[in-house]
Motif scaffolding. Structure first.
Motif, PDB file in Angstrom:
ATOM      1  N   LYS A  16      35.002   7.772 -14.081  1.00 48.13           N
ATOM      2  CA  LYS A  16      35.930   7.861 -12.944  1.00 48.13           C
ATOM      3  C   LYS A  16      36.078   9.462 -12.805  1.00 48.13           C
ATOM      4  N   ASP A  17      35.978  10.210 -14.002  1.00 49.06           N
ATOM      5  CA  ASP A  17      36.088  11.890 -13.751  1.00 49.06           C
ATOM      6  C   ASP A  17      34.749  12.291 -13.316  1.00 49.06           C
ATOM      7  N   VAL A  18      33.727  11.727 -13.362  1.00 48.57           N
ATOM      8  CA  VAL A  18      32.334  12.406 -12.870  1.00 48.57           C
ATOM      9  C   VAL A  18      32.434  12.106 -11.401  1.00 48.57           C
ATOM     10  N   GLU A  19      31.839  13.545 -10.950  1.00 52.04           N
ATOM     11  CA  GLU A  19      31.768  13.628  -9.445  1.00 52.04           C
ATOM     12  C   GLU A  19      30.492  13.274  -8.810  1.00 52.04           C
ATOM     13  N   THR A  20      29.324  13.575  -9.618  1.00 53.57           N
ATOM     14  CA  THR A  20      27.904  13.338  -9.139  1.00 53.57           C
ATOM     15  C   THR A  20      27.417  12.647 -10.328  1.00 53.57           C
ATOM     16  N   MET A  21      26.338  11.520 -10.059  1.00 49.37           N
ATOM     17  CA  MET A  21      25.625  11.014 -11.099  1.00 49.37           C
ATOM     18  C   MET A  21      24.194  11.427 -11.175  1.00 49.37           C
ATOM     19  N   GLU A  22      23.557  11.913 -12.221  1.00 52.56           N
ATOM     20  CA  GLU A  22      22.214  12.496 -12.148  1.00 52.56           C
ATOM     21  C   GLU A  22      21.450  11.445 -13.293  1.00 52.56           C
ATOM     22  N   CYS A  23      20.964  10.524 -12.944  1.00 49.04           N
ATOM     23  CA  CYS A  23      20.198   9.423 -13.488  1.00 49.04           C
ATOM     24  C   CYS A  23      19.392   8.782 -12.700  1.00 49.04           C
ATOM     25  N   ASP A  24      18.344   7.929 -13.287  1.00 49.00           N
ATOM     26  CA  ASP A  24      17.416   7.355 -12.392  1.00 49.00           C
ATOM     27  C   ASP A  24      17.848   5.792 -12.387  1.00 49.00           C
ATOM     28  N   ILE A  25      18.599   5.140 -13.270  1.00 52.22           N
ATOM     29  CA  ILE A  25      19.116   3.773 -13.252  1.00 52.22           C
ATOM     30  C   ILE A  25      20.294   3.576 -13.959  1.00 52.22           C
ATOM     31  N   LEU A  26      21.397   3.179 -13.364  1.00 50.31           N
ATOM     32  CA  LEU A  26      22.559   3.126 -13.975  1.00 50.31           C
ATOM     33  C   LEU A  26      22.987   1.646 -14.382  1.00 50.31           C
ATOM     34  N   VAL A  27      23.215   1.778 -15.727  1.00 46.37           N
ATOM     35  CA  VAL A  27      23.406   0.423 -16.294  1.00 46.37           C
ATOM     36  C   VAL A  27      25.052   0.338 -16.592  1.00 46.37           C
ATOM     37  N   ILE A  28      25.516  -0.748 -15.875  1.00 48.66           N
ATOM     38  CA  ILE A  28      27.081  -0.912 -15.934  1.00 48.66           C
ATOM     39  C   ILE A  28      27.244  -2.278 -17.197  1.00 48.66           C
ATOM     40  N   ASN A  29      28.023  -1.868 -18.124  1.00 52.08           N
ATOM     41  CA  ASN A  29      28.379  -3.205 -18.898  1.00 52.08           C
ATOM     42  C   ASN A  29      29.659  -3.513 -18.482  1.00 52.08           C
ATOM     43  N   PHE A  30      29.655  -4.946 -18.229  1.00 50.16           N
ATOM     44  CA  PHE A  30      30.972  -5.541 -17.749  1.00 50.16           C
ATOM     45  C   PHE A  30      31.627  -6.449 -19.068  1.00 50.16           C
ATOM     46  N   GLU A  31      32.597  -5.929 -19.547  1.00 55.17           N
ATOM     47  CA  GLU A  31      33.089  -6.804 -20.697  1.00 55.17           C
ATOM     48  C   GLU A  31      33.702  -8.091 -20.067  1.00 55.17           C
ATOM     49  N   CYS A  32      33.884  -8.962 -20.982  1.00 58.12           N
ATOM     50  CA  CYS A  32      34.488 -10.359 -20.605  1.00 58.12           C
ATOM     51  C   CYS A  32      35.631 -10.053 -19.912  1.00 58.12           C
ATOM     52  N   ALA A  33      36.639  -9.059 -20.395  1.00 60.84           N
ATOM     53  CA  ALA A  33      37.957  -8.843 -19.786  1.00 60.84           C
ATOM     54  C   ALA A  33      37.712  -8.266 -18.233  1.00 60.84           C
ATOM     55  N   MET A  34      36.668  -7.592 -18.194  1.00 59.85           N
ATOM     56  CA  MET A  34      36.406  -6.930 -16.895  1.00 59.85           C
ATOM     57  C   MET A  34      35.921  -8.165 -15.705  1.00 59.85           C
ATOM     58  N   VAL A  35      34.999  -8.847 -16.313  1.00 59.20           N
ATOM     59  CA  VAL A  35      34.665  -9.956 -15.598  1.00 59.20           C
ATOM     60  C   VAL A  35      35.653 -10.740 -14.864  1.00 59.20           C
ATOM     61  N   THR A  36      36.572 -11.101 -15.817  1.00 58.90           N
ATOM     62  CA  THR A  36      37.465 -12.097 -15.362  1.00 58.90           C
ATOM     63  C   THR A  36      38.640 -11.524 -14.576  1.00 58.90           C
ATOM     64  N   THR A  37      38.808 -10.123 -14.535  1.00 58.42           N
ATOM     65  CA  THR A  37      39.703  -9.377 -13.660  1.00 58.42           C
ATOM     66  C   THR A  37      38.969  -8.975 -12.377  1.00 58.42           C
ATOM     67  N   LYS A  38      37.609  -9.170 -12.151  1.00 57.72           N
ATOM     68  CA  LYS A  38      37.067  -8.894 -11.108  1.00 57.72           C
ATOM     69  C   LYS A  38      36.996  -7.346 -10.926  1.00 57.72           C
ATOM     70  N   GLU A  39      36.552  -6.564 -11.916  1.00 52.83           N
ATOM     71  CA  GLU A  39      36.417  -5.189 -11.870  1.00 52.83           C
ATOM     72  C   GLU A  39      34.980  -4.578 -11.366  1.00 52.83           C
ATOM     73  N   PHE A  40      34.541  -5.230 -10.413  1.00 53.01           N
ATOM     74  CA  PHE A  40      33.365  -4.978  -9.814  1.00 53.01           C
ATOM     75  C   PHE A  40      33.346  -3.730  -8.844  1.00 53.01           C
ATOM     76  N   LYS A  41      34.410  -3.440  -8.617  1.00 48.46           N
ATOM     77  CA  LYS A  41      34.635  -2.115  -7.667  1.00 48.46           C
ATOM     78  C   LYS A  41      34.274  -0.953  -8.265  1.00 48.46           C
ATOM     79  N   ILE A  42      33.772  -0.639  -9.496  1.00 52.29           N
ATOM     80  CA  ILE A  42      33.325   0.239 -10.299  1.00 52.29           C
ATOM     81  C   ILE A  42      31.885   0.444  -9.549  1.00 52.29           C
ATOM     82  N   ILE A  43      31.019  -0.491  -9.400  1.00 55.19           N
ATOM     83  CA  ILE A  43      29.810  -0.703  -8.698  1.00 55.19           C
ATOM     84  C   ILE A  43      29.795   0.171  -7.350  1.00 55.19           C
ATOM     85  N   LEU A  44      31.188  -0.117  -6.625  1.00 54.91           N
ATOM     86  CA  LEU A  44      31.016   0.508  -5.515  1.00 54.91           C
ATOM     87  C   LEU A  44      31.470   2.102  -5.596  1.00 54.91           C
ATOM     88  N   GLU A  45      32.144   2.210  -6.535  1.00 59.49           N
ATOM     89  CA  GLU A  45      32.485   3.777  -6.949  1.00 59.49           C
ATOM     90  C   GLU A  45      31.000   4.680  -7.273  1.00 59.49           C
TER      91      GLU A  45
END
Length: 110
Positions: A16-45
């Motif tokens: 959340k503190d990173v302003e720009t991303m310098e990568c070719d592929i971004l892999v986001i690991n959603f733990e079980c708690a994040m899936v159940t609370t629908k924390e998918f907004k991190i993808i939008l960010e």
């Protein structure tokens, strides 16, 4: 994927503190708690910070969770746990789409 690649890991708090991303592929690991609370907004960010293909790793997800991840901007997802061969194959497939994301970024600058 070869020895020219590097993996960086960030916690969600650090991300959340990173302003720009310098990568070719971004892999986001959603733990079980994040899936159940629908924390998918991190993808939008992530999409706002950088125009890169996003692979979502999901634990204990439903079909609606999978659809939601794709609808908010992930290019693809994998169910955890995943075999190393499947993970490597998916990353190789996604790296082939990098040209599209580079093209979209270039169009914005024109």
């Amino acid at each position: 994927m070869g020895n020219q690649n590097e993996l960086q890991m960030l916690s969600f708090e650090a991300f959340k503190d990173v302003e720009t991303m310098e990568c070719d592929i971004l892999v986001i690991n959603f733990e079980c708690a994040m899936v159940t609370t629908k924390e998918f907004k991190i993808i939008l960010e992530a999409r706002c910070k950088s125009n890169v293909p996003i692979l979502a790793l999901l634990e204990s997800s439903s079909i609606s969770d999978q659809f939601e991840v794709l609808s908010v901007g992930a290019l693809d997802y994998l169910e955890c746990p995943v075999a190393d061969e499947v993970y490597e194959q998916k990353l190789n497939e996604m790296s082939k789409w990098k040209w599209y994301y580079d093209w979209e970024e270039m169009k914005k600058q024109l």
